[in-house]
Design a protein around this motif. Structure first.
Motif, PDB file in Angstrom:
ATOM      1  N   ARG A   1       0.832  -1.198   0.000  1.00 56.33           N
ATOM      2  CA  ARG A   1       0.000   0.000   0.000  1.00 56.33           C
ATOM      3  C   ARG A   1       0.871   1.253   0.000  1.00 56.33           C
ATOM      4  O   ARG A   1       1.566   1.547   0.964  1.00 56.33           O
ATOM      5  CB  ARG A   1      -0.941   0.019   1.203  1.00 56.33           C
ATOM      6  N   VAL A   2       0.811   1.995  -1.099  1.00 55.36           N
ATOM      7  CA  VAL A   2       1.563   3.244  -1.228  1.00 55.36           C
ATOM      8  C   VAL A   2       0.975   4.288  -0.275  1.00 55.36           C
ATOM      9  O   VAL A   2      -0.239   4.340  -0.051  1.00 55.36           O
ATOM     10  CB  VAL A   2       1.503   3.755  -2.684  1.00 55.36           C
ATOM     11  N   ASN A   3       1.844   5.108   0.304  1.00 55.45           N
ATOM     12  CA  ASN A   3       1.421   6.216   1.178  1.00 55.45           C
ATOM     13  C   ASN A   3       0.641   5.746   2.406  1.00 55.45           C
ATOM     14  O   ASN A   3      -0.239   6.452   2.896  1.00 55.45           O
ATOM     15  CB  ASN A   3       0.580   7.237   0.399  1.00 55.45           C
ATOM     16  N   LEU A   4       0.994   4.583   2.916  1.00 46.50           N
ATOM     17  CA  LEU A   4       0.295   4.046   4.074  1.00 46.50           C
ATOM     18  C   LEU A   4       0.417   4.978   5.279  1.00 46.50           C
ATOM     19  O   LEU A   4      -0.576   5.298   5.939  1.00 46.50           O
ATOM     20  CB  LEU A   4       0.852   2.661   4.411  1.00 46.50           C
ATOM     21  N   PHE A   5       1.626   5.428   5.576  1.00 44.26           N
ATOM     22  CA  PHE A   5       1.824   6.314   6.725  1.00 44.26           C
ATOM     23  C   PHE A   5       1.054   7.622   6.548  1.00 44.26           C
ATOM     24  O   PHE A   5       0.516   8.184   7.505  1.00 44.26           O
ATOM     25  CB  PHE A   5       3.310   6.638   6.925  1.00 44.26           C
ATOM     26  N   VAL A   6       1.004   8.110   5.321  1.00 38.79           N
ATOM     27  CA  VAL A   6       0.369   9.395   5.044  1.00 38.79           C
ATOM     28  C   VAL A   6      -1.151   9.300   5.158  1.00 38.79           C
ATOM     29  O   VAL A   6      -1.820  10.264   5.539  1.00 38.79           O
ATOM     30  CB  VAL A   6       0.778   9.898   3.643  1.00 38.79           C
ATOM     31  N   GLU A   7      -1.728   8.136   4.845  1.00 45.16           N
ATOM     32  CA  GLU A   7      -3.182   7.970   4.894  1.00 45.16           C
ATOM     33  C   GLU A   7      -3.698   7.708   6.305  1.00 45.16           C
ATOM     34  O   GLU A   7      -4.847   8.040   6.629  1.00 45.16           O
ATOM     35  CB  GLU A   7      -3.614   6.820   3.981  1.00 45.16           C
ATOM     36  N   ASN A   8      -2.889   7.086   7.160  1.00 40.84           N
ATOM     37  CA  ASN A   8      -3.371   6.706   8.480  1.00 40.84           C
ATOM     38  C   ASN A   8      -3.430   7.887   9.448  1.00 40.84           C
ATOM     39  O   ASN A   8      -2.709   8.871   9.287  1.00 40.84           O
ATOM     40  CB  ASN A   8      -2.484   5.607   9.072  1.00 40.84           C
ATOM     41  N   GLU A   9      -4.279   7.729  10.465  1.00 43.33           N
ATOM     42  CA  GLU A   9      -4.339   8.740  11.530  1.00 43.33           C
ATOM     43  C   GLU A   9      -2.985   8.838  12.216  1.00 43.33           C
ATOM     44  O   GLU A   9      -2.293   7.830  12.388  1.00 43.33           O
ATOM     45  CB  GLU A   9      -5.412   8.362  12.563  1.00 43.33           C
ATOM     46  N   ARG A  10      -2.610  10.044  12.636  1.00 43.24           N
ATOM     47  CA  ARG A  10      -1.305  10.205  13.264  1.00 43.24           C
ATOM     48  C   ARG A  10      -1.273  11.427  14.175  1.00 43.24           C
ATOM     49  O   ARG A  10      -2.098  12.329  14.067  1.00 43.24           O
ATOM     50  CB  ARG A  10      -0.194  10.281  12.214  1.00 43.24           C
ATOM     51  N   VAL A  11      -0.290  11.402  15.063  1.00 42.70           N
ATOM     52  CA  VAL A  11       0.011  12.531  15.934  1.00 42.70           C
ATOM     53  C   VAL A  11       1.447  12.931  15.657  1.00 42.70           C
ATOM     54  O   VAL A  11       2.353  12.084  15.698  1.00 42.70           O
ATOM     55  CB  VAL A  11      -0.169  12.167  17.422  1.00 42.70           C
ATOM     56  N   VAL A  12       1.677  14.203  15.355  1.00 43.10           N
ATOM     57  CA  VAL A  12       3.001  14.704  14.989  1.00 43.10           C
ATOM     58  C   VAL A  12       3.499  15.652  16.071  1.00 43.10           C
ATOM     59  O   VAL A  12       2.823  16.630  16.411  1.00 43.10           O
ATOM     60  CB  VAL A  12       2.958  15.444  13.634  1.00 43.10           C
ATOM     61  N   LEU A  13       4.680  15.363  16.610  1.00 42.57           N
ATOM     62  CA  LEU A  13       5.301  16.235  17.606  1.00 42.57           C
ATOM     63  C   LEU A  13       6.524  16.908  16.994  1.00 42.57           C
ATOM     64  O   LEU A  13       7.418  16.230  16.479  1.00 42.57           O
ATOM     65  CB  LEU A  13       5.746  15.419  18.834  1.00 42.57           C
TER      66      LEU A  13
END
Length: 273
Positions: free
Chosen positions: A166-178
């Motif tokens: 799956r391309v861009n998996l990290f980009v599509e998933n929910e995330r918290v950025v510090l």
């Protein structure tokens, strides 16, 4: 953005994991999970002491691990597999060998172009936490947190087979950025990435962040004097997931490679002075 089916699945699993069943049933569930997943419980309390499956997932160490107090030593924030690491090519890092993701897209809209460009040609490390791993995460160095951003998204699995297809998996998933700053004013990002059945990502210092909730818009929180020490426990995944570290160019000299298993408290890089 509408809620994705993976969110509904994760929320349903979360309800089951948080349920406190009668003691004999709960003991069976916990012991079965430990046996099925091959958990090493030598640093933790016995499985039957946890009141729910989620309490077992988010277990704390009985005694904290010893780590280097040298301010130049950058430690692993978690127990994990290094699925990829290395140097970004401009704004591109590897999701896994042969498949890239865009760091600007990963960081989202609440950071300026200048803030995102800090890590262009810098260093990245992807930490994959499997369901058998210790699920809490810790600060890798003494730092100042400048901003926390919650980006709602999907909950695709982040295991190795999924990363490969799956391309861009990290980009599509929910995330918290510090967005963080070291003691010598170098900047880097810690990105917590959700996964299927990992709807909740706890951030101890920011209770306003509610992951796997009904929020459909991203939110941003800024801080002036939020300092954390190396080794500080700042939250956990409820099951396994991924942490991405994106560091400013000439900030880190890595001492790990892709495919290596690491433990929280292990020195994995040197801070460049």
């Amino acid at each position: 953005m509408e809620k994705h089916i993976t969110s509904a699945i994760s929320q349903a699993f979360g309800k089951f994991a948080n349920e406190e069943f009668a003691t004999p049933i709960q003991n069976f569930i916990n012991s079965s999970y430990v046996s099925l997943m091959g958990l090493d419980m030598s640093e933790f309390h016995a499985p039957q002491t946890y009141s729910s499956l989620n309490a077992l997932f988010t277990r704390k160490l009985r005694e904290d691990r010893v780590f280097s107090l040298d301010s130049d030593d950058f430690i692993s924030p978690c127990d994990s597999l290094i699925s990829e690491c290395g140097v970004l090519e401009s704004e591109y890092a590897l999701q896994i060998k042969g498949m890239r993701y865009n760091s600007d897209e990963l960081l989202g809209e609440h950071f300026s172009s200048e803030e995102k460009a800090i890590v262009h040609d810098g260093t990245f490390i992807n930490f994959y936490l499997s369901p058998r791993d210790y699920h809490r995460y810790h600060m890798p160095t003494n730092l100042k947190v400048l901003r926390a951003v919650h980006i709602p998204g999907k909950f695709y699995p982040v295991n190795i087979p999924s990363l490969k297809k799956r391309v861009n998996l990290f980009v599509e998933n929910e995330r918290v950025v510090l967005l963080c700053e070291t003691q010598n004013q170098k900047r880097f990002y810690i990105v917590l990435v959700s996964a299927l059945n990992v709807g909740v990502m706890q951030v101890a210092f920011e209770p306003r962040i509610k992951t796997d909730a009904d929020a459909l818009q991203s939110s941003s929180y800024s801080y002036e004097n939020l300092y954390c020490n190396k080794g500080d426990d700042f939250g956990c995944f409820e099951m396994g997931s991924t942490i991405v570290v994106l560091a400013q160019k000439d900030m880190l000299e890595l001492d790990v490679k892709a495919g290596e298993n690491v433990k929280y408290a292990q020195t994995i890089a040197k801070l460049v002075i």
